[in-house]
Design an enzyme around this catalytic site. Structure first.
Site, PDB file in Angstrom:
ATOM      1  CE  LYS A  72      33.822  36.792  46.506  1.00  0.00           C
ATOM      2  NZ  LYS A  72      33.683  35.458  45.873  1.00  0.00           N
ATOM      3  CB  SER A 150      33.908  32.923  48.566  1.00  0.00           C
ATOM      4  OG  SER A 150      34.017  33.152  47.162  1.00  0.00           O
ATOM      5  CB  SER A 174      32.054  31.483  45.285  1.00  0.00           C
ATOM      6  OG  SER A 174      32.968  30.632  45.919  1.00  0.00           O
TER       7      SER A 174
END
Length: 493
Positions: A72, A150, A174
């Protein structure tokens, strides 16, 4: 030569390489070809690192030698690679990280090969992955739907078999939210289990609410990954209790009959729980009861109190303001209003009004709330099972706030949107407990529905044992997203 199905998990891919049935080069090239074919439709991988992966694959050694993974683009960095946190100004600057995060170091030591970096909303502040810097990531099960956030790029990538495993981080859900809506397994470990360091942009991990996490398509991969990346490192603010043995070693063992609480309604009462989400949790609870667990309708009373969100959101404002400030330091100039999305700049303006004493009071309130949540486990319960999200998967664009929305009243404004995505996840960021989302349910319109299991602080061992039991009782591996239907085969090496 045998062919490899890229839907196989990391453990199976590693065994194929180790046994000589396939070379690491063949595995990597098949994966790259699949990413190039599928990623344009979902926009999960935003920073491909294919040439770097080819170099590292040749040198890889360890139990997962040659198996690809994705990172990520937030907080955890890889040396020499573009790092943006989906901030427009950072992307335009071309900034490249000057070090490897501890997570990246440990993955490399185990033989994993970094294939690329995946999308995230700007600084991880949304529960949908639609940043201005990189554009929206689309759900492999339905390209018109959100992937959550996220860590939405991670969830979408693993769901679409762009890699068998991926990194994420989780400050309010997330990891678990994207895992739920993308139909994969997502673990938020105990606070301090995985080092986020050496940190370059965050402030005390959002007062301890932000945790590094993991995505996979199987529970055994999650256990193996946790063994690879767990452990305290110098500079870490928090430290989780040390595991008594490797997680992968214990997941197949029967944990015995456990006391399991079930929550399938909204105890606050400010919105109704989606019936299909509730049904998925009840189905998982029934499976646990059939396995011999003592399952009852019970949950921490603290989940009926959401007043802590005001303090949590203030802490988020300060963390984002500091992140913008420190990213500016990295590129040698302050980031301005033009460099970030409007919601991020509004957070900066609110953070400027927060005194040190007020911030400390917010942290105190979160600690108090955490204690109230944890006491339920202290009273003799082993696990809590509940829906990961409380609503159906939103459409692309549905959760993005129009510029000028009054964010002071955002608690009320988010009731029909973002709050319904994170209402059942954020309490366990505050308490620091391990929680996993399993892809157990399916909605009537063909979208995955995750079920969340929460264990006591430090008890990932128990969490993973029960997750493995549910994987056996309610298998999900045969379900593949529409994007990977039989008319469009996954490339084989």
């Amino acid at each position: 030569m045998s062919k490899v199905d890229l839907w196989q998990d990391a453990t199976a891919q590693a065994e194929l390489v180790r046994s000589g049935e396939i070379s690491r080069t063949e595995l990597l090239e098949a994966t790259i070809a699949h990413v190039q074919a599928v990623n344009p439709e979902i926009n999960a991988v935003i920073i491909p690192l294919f040439e770097k992966a080819r170099r590292e694959s040749e040198l890889a050694s360890g139990p997962f030698a040659g198996v690809p993974y994705l990172l990520k683009d937030l907080t955890v960095v890889s040396q020499g690679d573009i790092n943006t946190s989906s901030i427009k100004g950072m992307k335009e600057s071309g900034y490249r990280a000057d070090h490897d995060a501890y997570f990246v170091q440990r993955m490399r030591a185990a033989g994993f090969v970094l294939l690329g970096k995946v999308n995230t909303p700007e600084m991880g502040t949304q529960v949908t992955t639609e940043p201005e810097a990189w554009g929206a990531t689309r759900n492999p099960w339905n390209l018109g739907r959100s992937v959550g956030g996220s860590s939405g790029g991670s969830g979408a990538a693993v769901a679409a078999a762009l890699s068998p495993v991926a990194h994420g981080n989780d400050a309010a859900g997330s990891v678990r939210i994207p895992a739920s809506v993308c139909g994969v397994v997502g673990l938020k470990p105990t606070r301090g289990r995985i080092s986020p360091g050496p940190l370059v942009t965050d402030s005390d991990n959002v007062a301890g609410a932000a945790h590094e996490g993991l995505f996979a398509r199987s529970v055994r991969d999650i256990a193996a990954l946790l063994d690879v990346v767990s452990g305290h490192r110098p500079g870490d603010t928090f430290c989780a209790p040390t595991a008594s043995r490797p997680y992968a070693q214990g997941i197949s063992e029967n944990p015995g009959s456990l006391r399991v609480g079930v929550l399938t309604h909204n105890p606050v009462g400010d919105f109704a729980l989606d019936p299909e989400c509730a049904a998925a949790a009840r189905g998982a609870a029934a499976a646990l009861a059939a396995l011999g667990h003592d399952v009852n309708d019970a949950y921490p009373e603290a989940l009926g109190d959401r007043s802590f969100l005001k303090d949590y959101l203030t802490i988020c404002d300060v963390a984002i303001a500091r992140e913008i400030e420190r990213n500016g330091e990295l590129i040698g100039r302050p980031l301005t209003e033009d460099d970030v999305e409007w919601t991020s700049w509004e957070m900066v303006k609110r953070a400027d009004q927060v005194t040190g004493r007020a911030f400390a009071a917010c942290v105190d309130e979160l600690r108090y709330y955490a204690g109230k949540v944890e006491r339920w486990w202290e009273a003799g319960w082993d696990l809590l099972i509940l829906p990961t999200v409380t609503r159906q998967t939103p459409e692309i664009g549905e959760l993005m706030l129009a510029k000028g929305t009054d964010l002071e009243g955002r608690h009320t404004a988010l009731i029909s949107g973002s709050l319904r995505m994170l209402a059942f996840t954020v309490p366990f960021n505050v308490s620091g407990q391990p929680a996993i989302s399993l892809p157990i349910g399916m909605s009537s319109d063909g979208m995955p529905i995750g079920v969340q299991i929460v264990a006591a602080y430090g008890r990932e061992d128990l969490l993973l044992q029960v997750a493995a039991q549910l994987e056996g009782a309610l298998p999900w591996v045969a379900r593949r997203p529409q994007l990977l239907n039989p008319s469009r085969k996954i490339p084989a090496a």
